[in-house]
Design an enzyme around this catalytic site. Structure first.
Site, PDB file in Angstrom:
ATOM      1  N   ALA A  15     -45.996 -35.868   1.151  1.00 36.31           N
ATOM      2  CA  ALA A  15     -46.641 -36.785   0.202  1.00 36.31           C
ATOM      3  C   ALA A  15     -48.079 -36.403  -0.104  1.00 36.31           C
ATOM      4  O   ALA A  15     -48.663 -36.888  -1.061  1.00 36.31           O
ATOM      5  CB  ALA A  15     -46.599 -38.215   0.745  1.00 36.31           C
ATOM      6  N   GLY A  16     -48.626 -35.517   0.713  1.00 37.91           N
ATOM      7  CA  GLY A  16     -50.042 -35.170   0.558  1.00 37.91           C
ATOM      8  C   GLY A  16     -50.301 -34.383  -0.725  1.00 37.91           C
ATOM      9  O   GLY A  16     -49.383 -33.870  -1.357  1.00 37.91           O
ATOM     10  N   ARG A  20     -56.275 -28.067  -1.314  1.00 40.84           N
ATOM     11  CA  ARG A  20     -56.816 -26.709  -1.191  1.00 40.84           C
ATOM     12  C   ARG A  20     -56.032 -25.660  -1.983  1.00 40.84           C
ATOM     13  O   ARG A  20     -56.468 -24.538  -2.144  1.00 40.84           O
ATOM     14  CB  ARG A  20     -56.887 -26.316   0.295  1.00 40.84           C
ATOM     15  CG  ARG A  20     -58.060 -26.962   1.006  1.00 40.84           C
ATOM     16  CD  ARG A  20     -57.954 -26.849   2.514  1.00 40.84           C
ATOM     17  NE  ARG A  20     -56.947 -27.768   3.058  1.00 40.84           N
ATOM     18  CZ  ARG A  20     -56.625 -27.838   4.326  1.00 40.84           C
ATOM     19  NH1 ARG A  20     -57.182 -27.018   5.206  1.00 40.84           N
ATOM     20  NH2 ARG A  20     -55.714 -28.710   4.749  1.00 40.84           N
ATOM     21  N   LYS A  27     -48.049 -28.963  -3.870  1.00 42.44           N
ATOM     22  CA  LYS A  27     -48.088 -27.808  -2.962  1.00 42.44           C
ATOM     23  C   LYS A  27     -46.709 -27.331  -2.526  1.00 42.44           C
ATOM     24  O   LYS A  27     -46.409 -26.139  -2.576  1.00 42.44           O
ATOM     25  CB  LYS A  27     -48.921 -28.165  -1.734  1.00 42.44           C
ATOM     26  CG  LYS A  27     -48.852 -27.107  -0.645  1.00 42.44           C
ATOM     27  CD  LYS A  27     -49.931 -27.249   0.379  1.00 42.44           C
ATOM     28  CE  LYS A  27     -49.642 -28.326   1.384  1.00 42.44           C
ATOM     29  NZ  LYS A  27     -50.668 -28.341   2.448  1.00 42.44           N
ATOM     30  N   ASP A 107     -44.831 -28.206   4.302  1.00 44.90           N
ATOM     31  CA  ASP A 107     -45.563 -26.978   3.945  1.00 44.90           C
ATOM     32  C   ASP A 107     -45.466 -25.919   5.034  1.00 44.90           C
ATOM     33  O   ASP A 107     -46.276 -24.999   5.092  1.00 44.90           O
ATOM     34  CB  ASP A 107     -47.030 -27.298   3.630  1.00 44.90           C
ATOM     35  CG  ASP A 107     -47.797 -27.799   4.847  1.00 44.90           C
ATOM     36  OD1 ASP A 107     -47.188 -27.964   5.931  1.00 44.90           O
ATOM     37  OD2 ASP A 107     -49.014 -28.034   4.718  1.00 44.90           O
ATOM     38  N   GLY A 144     -55.303 -29.828  14.617  1.00 47.62           N
ATOM     39  CA  GLY A 144     -55.457 -30.699  15.777  1.00 47.62           C
ATOM     40  C   GLY A 144     -55.332 -29.854  17.040  1.00 47.62           C
ATOM     41  O   GLY A 144     -54.505 -28.958  17.116  1.00 47.62           O
ATOM     42  N   ASN A 174     -51.917 -28.042  17.477  1.00 45.85           N
ATOM     43  CA  ASN A 174     -50.709 -28.809  17.172  1.00 45.85           C
ATOM     44  C   ASN A 174     -50.097 -28.265  15.877  1.00 45.85           C
ATOM     45  O   ASN A 174     -50.737 -28.240  14.839  1.00 45.85           O
ATOM     46  CB  ASN A 174     -51.099 -30.289  17.002  1.00 45.85           C
ATOM     47  CG  ASN A 174     -49.938 -31.137  16.526  1.00 45.85           C
ATOM     48  OD1 ASN A 174     -48.795 -30.877  16.882  1.00 45.85           O
ATOM     49  ND2 ASN A 174     -50.243 -32.153  15.727  1.00 45.85           N
ATOM     50  N   LYS A 354     -27.484  -7.738 -24.957  1.00 45.75           N
ATOM     51  CA  LYS A 354     -27.707  -9.176 -24.799  1.00 45.75           C
ATOM     52  C   LYS A 354     -26.401  -9.899 -25.071  1.00 45.75           C
ATOM     53  O   LYS A 354     -25.743  -9.647 -26.081  1.00 45.75           O
ATOM     54  CB  LYS A 354     -28.780  -9.659 -25.772  1.00 45.75           C
ATOM     55  CG  LYS A 354     -29.138 -11.119 -25.563  1.00 45.75           C
ATOM     56  CD  LYS A 354     -29.442 -11.858 -26.837  1.00 45.75           C
ATOM     57  CE  LYS A 354     -28.184 -12.125 -27.640  1.00 45.75           C
ATOM     58  NZ  LYS A 354     -28.428 -12.966 -28.818  1.00 45.75           N
ATOM     59  N   ASN A 389     -27.318  -8.596 -35.599  1.00 45.35           N
ATOM     60  CA  ASN A 389     -26.590  -9.818 -35.251  1.00 45.35           C
ATOM     61  C   ASN A 389     -27.248 -11.074 -35.801  1.00 45.35           C
ATOM     62  O   ASN A 389     -26.697 -12.153 -35.709  1.00 45.35           O
ATOM     63  CB  ASN A 389     -26.453  -9.941 -33.728  1.00 45.35           C
ATOM     64  CG  ASN A 389     -27.791  -9.918 -33.027  1.00 45.35           C
ATOM     65  OD1 ASN A 389     -28.718  -9.247 -33.469  1.00 45.35           O
ATOM     66  ND2 ASN A 389     -27.900 -10.655 -31.944  1.00 45.35           N
TER      67      ASN A 389
HETATM   68  C1  UD1 Z   1     -51.834 -32.263  10.602  1.00 44.97           C
HETATM   69  C2  UD1 Z   1     -51.950 -32.803  12.026  1.00 44.97           C
HETATM   70  C3  UD1 Z   1     -52.663 -31.751  12.884  1.00 44.97           C
HETATM   71  C4  UD1 Z   1     -51.920 -30.436  12.824  1.00 44.97           C
HETATM   72  C5  UD1 Z   1     -51.700 -29.999  11.396  1.00 44.97           C
HETATM   73  C6  UD1 Z   1     -50.751 -28.812  11.366  1.00 44.97           C
HETATM   74  C7  UD1 Z   1     -52.143 -35.236  11.832  1.00 44.97           C
HETATM   75  C8  UD1 Z   1     -53.069 -36.378  11.852  1.00 44.97           C
HETATM   76  N1  UD1 Z   1     -52.701 -34.039  12.015  1.00 44.97           N
HETATM   77  O1  UD1 Z   1     -53.132 -32.111  10.106  1.00 44.97           O
HETATM   78  O2  UD1 Z   1     -52.766 -32.184  14.229  1.00 44.97           O
HETATM   79  O3  UD1 Z   1     -52.651 -29.447  13.530  1.00 44.97           O
HETATM   80  O4  UD1 Z   1     -51.100 -31.044  10.607  1.00 44.97           O
HETATM   81  O5  UD1 Z   1     -50.638 -28.298  10.077  1.00 44.97           O
HETATM   82  O6  UD1 Z   1     -50.964 -35.423  11.690  1.00 44.97           O
HETATM   83  N2  UD1 Z   1     -48.792 -36.231   4.517  1.00 44.97           N
HETATM   84  C9  UD1 Z   1     -48.069 -37.310   4.009  1.00 44.97           C
HETATM   85  N3  UD1 Z   1     -48.674 -38.510   3.874  1.00 44.97           N
HETATM   86  C10 UD1 Z   1     -49.967 -38.714   4.222  1.00 44.97           C
HETATM   87  C11 UD1 Z   1     -50.700 -37.619   4.736  1.00 44.97           C
HETATM   88  C12 UD1 Z   1     -50.082 -36.385   4.882  1.00 44.97           C
HETATM   89  O7  UD1 Z   1     -46.896 -37.152   3.686  1.00 44.97           O
HETATM   90  O8  UD1 Z   1     -50.436 -39.851   4.059  1.00 44.97           O
HETATM   91  C13 UD1 Z   1     -48.113 -34.947   4.671  1.00 44.97           C
HETATM   92  C14 UD1 Z   1     -48.747 -33.844   3.860  1.00 44.97           C
HETATM   93  O9  UD1 Z   1     -48.114 -33.730   2.593  1.00 44.97           O
HETATM   94  C15 UD1 Z   1     -48.468 -32.614   4.705  1.00 44.97           C
HETATM   95  C16 UD1 Z   1     -48.391 -33.152   6.105  1.00 44.97           C
HETATM   96  O10 UD1 Z   1     -48.202 -34.551   6.005  1.00 44.97           O
HETATM   97  O11 UD1 Z   1     -47.204 -32.011   4.415  1.00 44.97           O
HETATM   98  C17 UD1 Z   1     -49.667 -32.864   6.896  1.00 44.97           C
HETATM   99  O12 UD1 Z   1     -50.763 -33.475   6.252  1.00 44.97           O
HETATM  100  P1  UD1 Z   1     -52.177 -32.773   6.253  1.00 44.97           P
HETATM  101  O13 UD1 Z   1     -53.127 -33.678   5.569  1.00 44.97           O
HETATM  102  O14 UD1 Z   1     -52.046 -31.377   5.761  1.00 44.97           O
HETATM  103  O15 UD1 Z   1     -52.499 -32.776   7.811  1.00 44.97           O
HETATM  104  P2  UD1 Z   1     -53.487 -31.832   8.546  1.00 44.97           P
HETATM  105  O16 UD1 Z   1     -54.878 -32.293   8.356  1.00 44.97           O
HETATM  106  O17 UD1 Z   1     -53.181 -30.419   8.214  1.00 44.97           O
HETATM  107 CA    CA Z   2     -51.851 -29.170   6.692  1.00 47.08          CA
END
Ligand code: UD1
Ligand code: CA
Length: 483
Positions: A15-16, A20, A27, A107, A144, A174, A354, A389
Site C-alpha cells: 500500500a505504500g 524513492r 513501485k 517490493d 530496522g 530485519n 506481418k 495490402n
Molecule cells: C520496513 C520495516 C523494517 C525493515 C524494512 C525491510 C516496519 C515498521 N519496518 O521498513 O524493519 O527493515 O521494512 O525492507 O515494518 N506498507 C503498507 N502500508 C503502510 C506502510 C507500508 O502497505 O501503511 C507497505 C509498503 O508498501 C511496503 C512495505 O509495507 O511494501 C514496507 O513499508 P516501508 O515503508 O518500505 O517500510 P520500511 O521503512 O522499509
Molecule cells: Ca522498504
C-alpha cells in the site's frame, strides 16, 4: 528440503507509495525480468505452496489490484497508517483456519520459496509467536535493526529513525518477512501502539510477543541481496541483474547453452528446450518458447513467440510470431505480430512479415514485405516482392498458392490471389487474380501469352490494354528472385 506449506495464509504489503522510486507508477508494478515486481513475490509464495495471498493495496490501488487479479485477494488500506495497520487490514479477508500467517513485502521480488517454508517450519518447531528473517548488511542504513540479548535471543527490532548510535551500528537487519502464529497475531495486531510518527510498526510485535511470554525466532538469510526490498531504481537494476543471472543459470542447469549470460536477457517464464543454444546479445521476452536444438542469436530480440526445433534465428526481431522446425530467420528479418512461418522456410535479409502465414519450404530472401497474406508451401518470394495490402483505408488479403514463383519486384495489389504453381515476371504488378500455373508479366500483370501477341508486329489482334514496356520472354532468368 522442506515440504509444501499447509494451513498457511499470506499477506503481502503493497500500500505504500514508494516515494524513492520517483515514479508515477506504483513501485510494485515496475517491471522486473518481464513481470511486475509484486508478481515475483506471488509466484514465489505459490511455489512454496501458498495460494491466493492477500495483497494490501493503497497507493495506486486500482492498478495494483488489476495486476494481481486472479493470483491474489486484495484488501484496501485507507489511509496508510503503517505496516501493522496494513497487516490488520490484510487479516480481514483471511477466513481459512490457518495456523500460520506469512507477512512479506510486495517490493521483495528475489525472496526464494525456501525462505517462506523455513520461517514457517522454524516457527512451528518452537511454537513461537513469530519467526522473522534477518540478513547482514555492510550498509544497514534505512532498515530496522535486530537487537539481541547476551544469549543471542532477539529482544526487539528498532527502526532506523528510533535507533541510537550503538543500535545503528548493528549490521543485522530485519528483512520484513515473517511467519506468525495466526491466533496470536489476530489477538495482538490491534494492540500495536502508534509510534512518534503516528505510524503503527509491525516490528513492535516482537517486544509484545516477548512481553506475552512467547518466543521470537530469527532465521538468518545468508545472501542479503536475495531478500532485499527495492526502494529506488538503483536497487531495481541490482535486482534485475541478480534475477537475470538466476534465470540464466536455471536454464543452463536444465541443458540450455547460454554462450554469454552477461549479454543475454531472458524473462522469467520463457521456456527453452534441451540443447538449444542462446548466442550473445539476445533478448527473450514474455511468453516465448524455444524448442530443443534451436539456435537463437547473436542479436535476436524475441517477444511472445515460438521457435521450433533446430530452427536458427539471428540478428532479427520476432514479435508474437511462430517459426516451425528447421527454418532459418535472419539476418535482419522482422516478424511482426501474427506471423506464422513454416518448417524449412528461409526468411532472410531485410524481410518483413506481418499477420501472415508462410507455408513450409518457402523462401523470402531479400528485402521484401509480406502482410495480411497466406503464402503456400515451397513458394519463392523474389527479391523486393511486396504485398500492397493497404489502400489507404483498409487492409486487404493476399493469397499465394503452393509452388508459386514471384519474380523480383513483384507487387501484389490486394485483395488478390495467385494460383498454385503460377509465376510472375520481374516487376510484375499483380492487380487481378492469377490462375494456377499461369505466368503473368508487366504492369498491370497479364498472362505472358497475351503480352507476346500484343508486342508481335504482325499481330493486329493484340491486347489493347498492354503497355509498351519491354516484356520478358519464356521463363525469365531474372524472375526467380536470386539465390
Ligand atoms: C520496513 C520495516 C523494517 C525493515 C524494512 C525491510 C516496519 C515498521 N519496518 O521498513 O524493519 O527493515 O521494512 O525492507 O515494518 N506498507 C503498507 N502500508 C503502510 C506502510 C507500508 O502497505 O501503511 C507497505 C509498503 O508498501 C511496503 C512495505 O509495507 O511494501 C514496507 O513499508 P516501508 O515503508 O518500505 O517500510 P520500511 O521503512 O522499509
Ligand atoms: Ca522498504
Amino acid at each position: 528440503m522442506s515440504e509444501e506449506l499447509t494451513a498457511t495464509a499470506a499477506i503481502v504489503l503493497a500500500a505504500g507509495q514508494g516515494t524513492r522510486m520517483r515514479s508515477r507508477i506504483p513501485k510494485v508494478l515496475h517491471p522486473l525480468a518481464g513481470r511486475p515486481i509484486i508478481e515475483h513475490v506471488l509466484v514465489a509464495l505459490s511455489a512454496a505452496g501458498v495460494e491466493r495471498p492477500v495483497v494490501v493495496t493503497g497507493h495506486g490501488a486500482e492498478a495494483v489490484e488489476a495486476a494481481v487479479d486472479g493470483r491474489a485477494t486484495t484488501a484496501r488500506q485507507e489511509p496508510q497508517l503503517g505496516t501493522a495497520d496494513a497487516v490488520r487490514v490484510g487479516l480481514g479477508p483471511i477466513t481459512d483456519p490457518a495456523t500460520d500467517i506469512i507477512v512479506t513485502m510486495g517490493d521483495a521480488p528475489l525472496q526464494p520459496p525456501e525462505l517462506y517454508r523455513n520461517l514457517v517450519a522454524e516457527r512451528r518447531r518452537r511454537g513461537a509467536a513469530i519467526a522473522l528473517a534477518s540478513a547482514r548488511h555492510e550498509d544497514p542504513t534505512g532498515y530496522g535493526r535486530v537487537v539481541r540479548d547476551l544469549e543471542g535471543g532477539v529482544t526487539a527490532i528498532v527502526e532506523e529513525r528510533d535507533a541510537d548510535g550503538p543500535t545503528r551500528a548493528i549490521d543485522e537487519v530485519n528483512v520484513g518477512t515473517y511467519a506468525f502464529d495466526a491466533d496470536w497475531l489476530r489477538g495482538s495486531i490491534a494492540r500495536v501502539p502508534a509510534s512518534a510518527s503516528g505510524e503503527h510498526y509491525l516490528t513492535d510485535l516482537v517486544t509484545m510477543a516477548i512481553a506475552d511470554g512467547r518466543e521470537v525466532r530469527v532465521v538468518e538469510v545468508a545472501d542479503a541481496t536475495d531478500v532485499m526490498g527495492i526502494n529506488d531504481r538503483v536497487m531495481l537494476a541490482v535486482a534485475e541483474e541478480r534475477l537475470r543471472r538466476r534465470i540464466a543459470e536455471e536454464h543452463m542447469r536444465n541443458g540450455v547453452t547460454i554462450v554469454d549470460p552477461a549479454t543475454t536477457r531472458i524473462d522469467a517464464g520463457v521456456e527453452i528446450g534441451q540443447d538449444a543454444r542462446i548466442e550473445p546479445w539476445t533478448i527473450l521476452e514474455g511468453a516465448t518458447v524455444i524448442a530443443q536444438d534451436a539456435v537463437v542469436g547473436p542479436h535476436a530480440h524475441v517477444r511472445d513467440s515460438r521457435i521450433g526445433p533446430r530452427t536458427r534465428v539471428w540478428a532479427s526481431v520476432l514479435e508474437e510470431s511462430s517459426v516451425a522446425e528447421d527454418a532459418q530467420v535472419g539476418p535482419y528479418a522482422h516478424l511482426r505480430p501474427g506471423s506464422d512461418v513454416g518448417a524449412r522456410c528461409r526468411i532472410g535479409n531485410f524481410a518483413e512479415i506481418k499477420k501472415s502465414r508462410v507455408g513450409a519450404g518457402s523462401q523470402q530472401h531479400h528485402f521484401s514485405y509480406i502482410g495480411d497474406a497466406d503464402i503456400g508451401e515451397n513458394v519463392n518470394i523474389g527479391a523486393g516482392s511486396v504485398t500492397a495490402n493497404y489502400d489507404g483505408t483498409s487492409k486487404h488479403p493476399t493469397t499465394v498458392g503452393d509452388r508459386v514463383k514471384l519474380g523480383v519486384d513483384t507487387m501484389m495489389v490486394a485483395p488478390v490471389t495467385i494460383g498454385e504453381g503460377a509465376t510472375t515476371g520481374a516487376g510484375a504488378v499483380v492487380t487481378r487474380d492469377v490462375a494456377p500455373g499461369k505466368t503473368v508479366v508487366g504492369m498491370p500483370a497479364r498472362p505472358i501469352e497475351l503480352r507476346r501477341r500484343s508486342t508481335a508486329p504482325a499481330d493486329a489482334g493484340g491486347d489493347p490494354s498492354a503497355d509498351a514496356a519491354p516484356v520478358p520472354t519464356g521463363t525469365d532468368r531474372n524472375s526467380q528472385g536470386g539465390g
